[in-house]
Design a protein around this motif. Sequence first.
Motif, PDB file in Angstrom:
ATOM      1  N   PHE A  23      35.933  37.041  39.671  1.00  0.00           N
ATOM      2  CA  PHE A  23      34.929  37.711  40.488  1.00  0.00           C
ATOM      3  C   PHE A  23      34.522  36.777  41.616  1.00  0.00           C
ATOM      4  O   PHE A  23      34.116  35.643  41.379  1.00  0.00           O
ATOM      5  CB  PHE A  23      33.701  38.072  39.651  1.00  0.00           C
ATOM      6  CG  PHE A  23      32.634  38.799  40.417  1.00  0.00           C
ATOM      7  CD1 PHE A  23      32.705  40.164  40.606  1.00  0.00           C
ATOM      8  CD2 PHE A  23      31.563  38.103  40.957  1.00  0.00           C
ATOM      9  CE1 PHE A  23      31.717  40.839  41.315  1.00  0.00           C
ATOM     10  CE2 PHE A  23      30.566  38.762  41.670  1.00  0.00           C
ATOM     11  CZ  PHE A  23      30.652  40.138  41.852  1.00  0.00           C
ATOM     12  N   GLU A  24      34.664  37.257  42.863  1.00  0.00           N
ATOM     13  CA  GLU A  24      34.286  36.479  44.041  1.00  0.00           C
ATOM     14  C   GLU A  24      32.888  36.897  44.473  1.00  0.00           C
ATOM     15  O   GLU A  24      32.645  38.062  44.801  1.00  0.00           O
ATOM     16  CB  GLU A  24      35.289  36.712  45.167  1.00  0.00           C
ATOM     17  CG  GLU A  24      35.059  35.828  46.368  1.00  0.00           C
ATOM     18  CD  GLU A  24      36.110  36.031  47.438  1.00  0.00           C
ATOM     19  OE1 GLU A  24      35.852  35.629  48.593  1.00  0.00           O
ATOM     20  OE2 GLU A  24      37.183  36.599  47.127  1.00  0.00           O
ATOM     21  N   PHE A  25      31.956  35.949  44.473  1.00  0.00           N
ATOM     22  CA  PHE A  25      30.553  36.274  44.707  1.00  0.00           C
ATOM     23  C   PHE A  25      30.295  36.852  46.097  1.00  0.00           C
ATOM     24  O   PHE A  25      29.609  37.860  46.245  1.00  0.00           O
ATOM     25  CB  PHE A  25      29.680  35.027  44.516  1.00  0.00           C
ATOM     26  CG  PHE A  25      29.724  34.451  43.128  1.00  0.00           C
ATOM     27  CD1 PHE A  25      29.893  35.271  42.019  1.00  0.00           C
ATOM     28  CD2 PHE A  25      29.597  33.089  42.922  1.00  0.00           C
ATOM     29  CE1 PHE A  25      29.928  34.752  40.737  1.00  0.00           C
ATOM     30  CE2 PHE A  25      29.631  32.551  41.644  1.00  0.00           C
ATOM     31  CZ  PHE A  25      29.800  33.390  40.547  1.00  0.00           C
ATOM     32  N   ALA A  26      30.832  36.225  47.145  1.00  0.00           N
ATOM     33  CA  ALA A  26      30.488  36.613  48.512  1.00  0.00           C
ATOM     34  C   ALA A  26      30.898  38.042  48.826  1.00  0.00           C
ATOM     35  O   ALA A  26      30.174  38.781  49.497  1.00  0.00           O
ATOM     36  CB  ALA A  26      31.133  35.647  49.511  1.00  0.00           C
ATOM     37  N   ARG A  27      32.060  38.452  48.330  1.00  0.00           N
ATOM     38  CA  ARG A  27      32.566  39.792  48.643  1.00  0.00           C
ATOM     39  C   ARG A  27      32.394  40.777  47.495  1.00  0.00           C
ATOM     40  O   ARG A  27      32.728  41.951  47.636  1.00  0.00           O
ATOM     41  CB  ARG A  27      34.042  39.708  49.030  1.00  0.00           C
ATOM     42  CG  ARG A  27      34.310  38.870  50.270  1.00  0.00           C
ATOM     43  CD  ARG A  27      35.737  39.068  50.751  1.00  0.00           C
ATOM     44  NE  ARG A  27      36.707  38.726  49.714  1.00  0.00           N
ATOM     45  CZ  ARG A  27      37.928  39.267  49.622  1.00  0.00           C
ATOM     46  NH1 ARG A  27      38.290  40.202  50.477  1.00  0.00           N
ATOM     47  NH2 ARG A  27      38.748  38.879  48.666  1.00  0.00           N
ATOM     48  N   ALA A  28      31.889  40.291  46.355  1.00  0.00           N
ATOM     49  CA  ALA A  28      31.688  41.142  45.177  1.00  0.00           C
ATOM     50  C   ALA A  28      32.967  41.865  44.788  1.00  0.00           C
ATOM     51  O   ALA A  28      32.968  43.070  44.493  1.00  0.00           O
ATOM     52  CB  ALA A  28      30.563  42.143  45.417  1.00  0.00           C
ATOM     53  N   THR A  29      34.074  41.137  44.788  1.00  0.00           N
ATOM     54  CA  THR A  29      35.368  41.718  44.448  1.00  0.00           C
ATOM     55  C   THR A  29      35.869  41.161  43.126  1.00  0.00           C
ATOM     56  O   THR A  29      35.623  40.004  42.786  1.00  0.00           O
ATOM     57  CB  THR A  29      36.408  41.437  45.533  1.00  0.00           C
ATOM     58  OG1 THR A  29      36.523  40.005  45.724  1.00  0.00           O
ATOM     59  CG2 THR A  29      36.003  42.095  46.853  1.00  0.00           C
ATOM     60  N   MET A  30      36.598  42.000  42.397  1.00  0.00           N
ATOM     61  CA  MET A  30      37.202  41.618  41.118  1.00  0.00           C
ATOM     62  C   MET A  30      38.713  41.673  41.266  1.00  0.00           C
ATOM     63  O   MET A  30      39.264  42.668  41.749  1.00  0.00           O
ATOM     64  CB  MET A  30      36.752  42.572  40.020  1.00  0.00           C
ATOM     65  CG  MET A  30      35.305  42.404  39.608  1.00  0.00           C
ATOM     66  SD  MET A  30      35.092  41.116  38.362  1.00  0.00           S
ATOM     67  CE  MET A  30      35.772  41.939  36.935  1.00  0.00           C
ATOM     68  N   SER A  31      39.390  40.599  40.829  1.00  0.00           N
ATOM     69  CA  SER A  31      40.849  40.549  40.876  1.00  0.00           C
ATOM     70  C   SER A  31      41.378  40.162  39.509  1.00  0.00           C
ATOM     71  O   SER A  31      40.964  39.135  38.951  1.00  0.00           O
ATOM     72  CB  SER A  31      41.322  39.536  41.923  1.00  0.00           C
ATOM     73  OG  SER A  31      40.817  39.848  43.203  1.00  0.00           O
ATOM     74  N   ARG A  32      42.308  40.971  38.980  1.00  0.00           N
ATOM     75  CA  ARG A  32      42.924  40.616  37.698  1.00  0.00           C
ATOM     76  C   ARG A  32      43.889  39.459  37.912  1.00  0.00           C
ATOM     77  O   ARG A  32      44.750  39.498  38.798  1.00  0.00           O
ATOM     78  CB  ARG A  32      43.669  41.813  37.121  1.00  0.00           C
ATOM     79  CG  ARG A  32      44.117  41.591  35.660  1.00  0.00           C
ATOM     80  CD  ARG A  32      45.197  42.588  35.257  1.00  0.00           C
ATOM     81  NE  ARG A  32      44.777  43.952  35.497  1.00  0.00           N
ATOM     82  CZ  ARG A  32      44.198  44.740  34.575  1.00  0.00           C
ATOM     83  NH1 ARG A  32      43.985  44.263  33.363  1.00  0.00           N
ATOM     84  NH2 ARG A  32      43.860  45.971  34.877  1.00  0.00           N
ATOM     85  N   VAL A  33      43.757  38.423  37.092  1.00  0.00           N
ATOM     86  CA  VAL A  33      44.611  37.250  37.208  1.00  0.00           C
ATOM     87  C   VAL A  33      45.758  37.306  36.209  1.00  0.00           C
ATOM     88  O   VAL A  33      46.897  36.977  36.537  1.00  0.00           O
ATOM     89  CB  VAL A  33      43.787  35.957  37.005  1.00  0.00           C
ATOM     90  CG1 VAL A  33      44.680  34.727  36.997  1.00  0.00           C
ATOM     91  CG2 VAL A  33      42.736  35.834  38.099  1.00  0.00           C
ATOM     92  N   THR A  34      45.457  37.722  34.984  1.00  0.00           N
ATOM     93  CA  THR A  34      46.500  37.840  33.972  1.00  0.00           C
ATOM     94  C   THR A  34      46.043  38.800  32.890  1.00  0.00           C
ATOM     95  O   THR A  34      44.852  39.049  32.708  1.00  0.00           O
ATOM     96  CB  THR A  34      46.842  36.463  33.361  1.00  0.00           C
ATOM     97  OG1 THR A  34      48.032  36.562  32.560  1.00  0.00           O
ATOM     98  CG2 THR A  34      45.703  35.960  32.483  1.00  0.00           C
TER      99      THR A  34
END
Length: 425
Positions: A173-184
Amino acid sequence: MSRRFPWFLPDGRHFLYSDSAAGPDRNGIYLGSLDGSEPRRLLADDSNAVYVEAAGNGSGVMLFSREDTLLAQPFDHQRLELTGDPFPVVESIGRLGNIGHYGFSVSNTDSLLYVRGHDSAGVTQLTWFDRAGKPLLPLGKPAGVIDLALSPDEAKAALAIVSGGEPPDVWVFEFARATMSRVTSRGFRPIWSPDGTRLSFSSQRTGRLGLYQTDVGGAGEDETLLSETDARVTAPAGPLSDWSQDGRFLLYGTVRSAGTRQDLWILPLEGDRKPFAYLATEFEEAAGRFAPDGRWVAYQSDESGRTEVYVRPFPAADRKWQISTEGGSLPVWSKDGRELYYLAPDRTLMAVALKAGETMEAGIPQALFPTRMPDFGFGLARLYDVSRDGRFLMAARTDQAAQGEQTENRSVVMLLNWWAKLGRR
């Protein structure tokens, strides 16, 4: 992610159980035996299972859930085999928490108790809190977070998230953009590398716990660091605990084996990478964390008869200091190493001032604030971390779950004469 929910058959020697540790192609509902014979898989479904002699007429069925529908399948308890096709009993049956347990129970008097809808107790909201426990900022949407770790630059958080009873996946989860990215996929207990470019994590993707690492940016495939087939392994790998700030060591727990319970082991990331025991006793040691300067390890142990937090030197664990005084678990160091935080048995966040020299001097534990972090039962979910300026990132229960309220359409239902109502007499 383990063998759970045993249910004895009428002979008292055989039992049903759920196995989610056998591997992706072998998980399911199994028949086990007290005589030690090889377990036999009955179904591939991810569910707890029970046996009942329906209506007391000697005809037996096995109850289990598939895609939120409670099913009954004829089962011959003398021949120990399924004898017919499954048929639906009720729909919209709910799971309890994040451990794959469907909420149902049955009696031999033709009564069925089940939960309709889904439990919100495992749903958490990622939130910043100040030292007094005041919520500062919620982050993203509520989710089934079971582990979190703040990135070295404090711009992101790695999360292990479960959904619908499936094995957890690792997200960032990236705080500045409020985005979630699956890593694995199929990973938990994510730990950042000191430079923030990689994540190490635990996984049962091969059927046994192993340690892996992956590039946060998605470059390349996941790398296996330690597996059960590795010739270097002298003790089976367990949950990952920490990564030293110099990048040289991973700290992890071993699963229980003969002669010991859970121990703390080290995997060097240089040289021959041969693991070695850091702390192996007859007691349960877990949740180890390196101090920022790498000279100490905080951990929890039940050596006193209850779980307490201790500190030992690293790499020689030849001395120890007890930090908590009335029970404690899940220690986390402040970024300057001058404080150690932990959870009291009632989930209150505690702080202890430390002064490290040739020995470790610990102050009197101070209560900071009661947390709303859930307790998943296995006690080792990492649901908080601390920033350099002393704020706490936590996966806290939502207001609804924290107050014990039910989710919409969630209820406990008693169904009488369920067998007869299905027209099965």
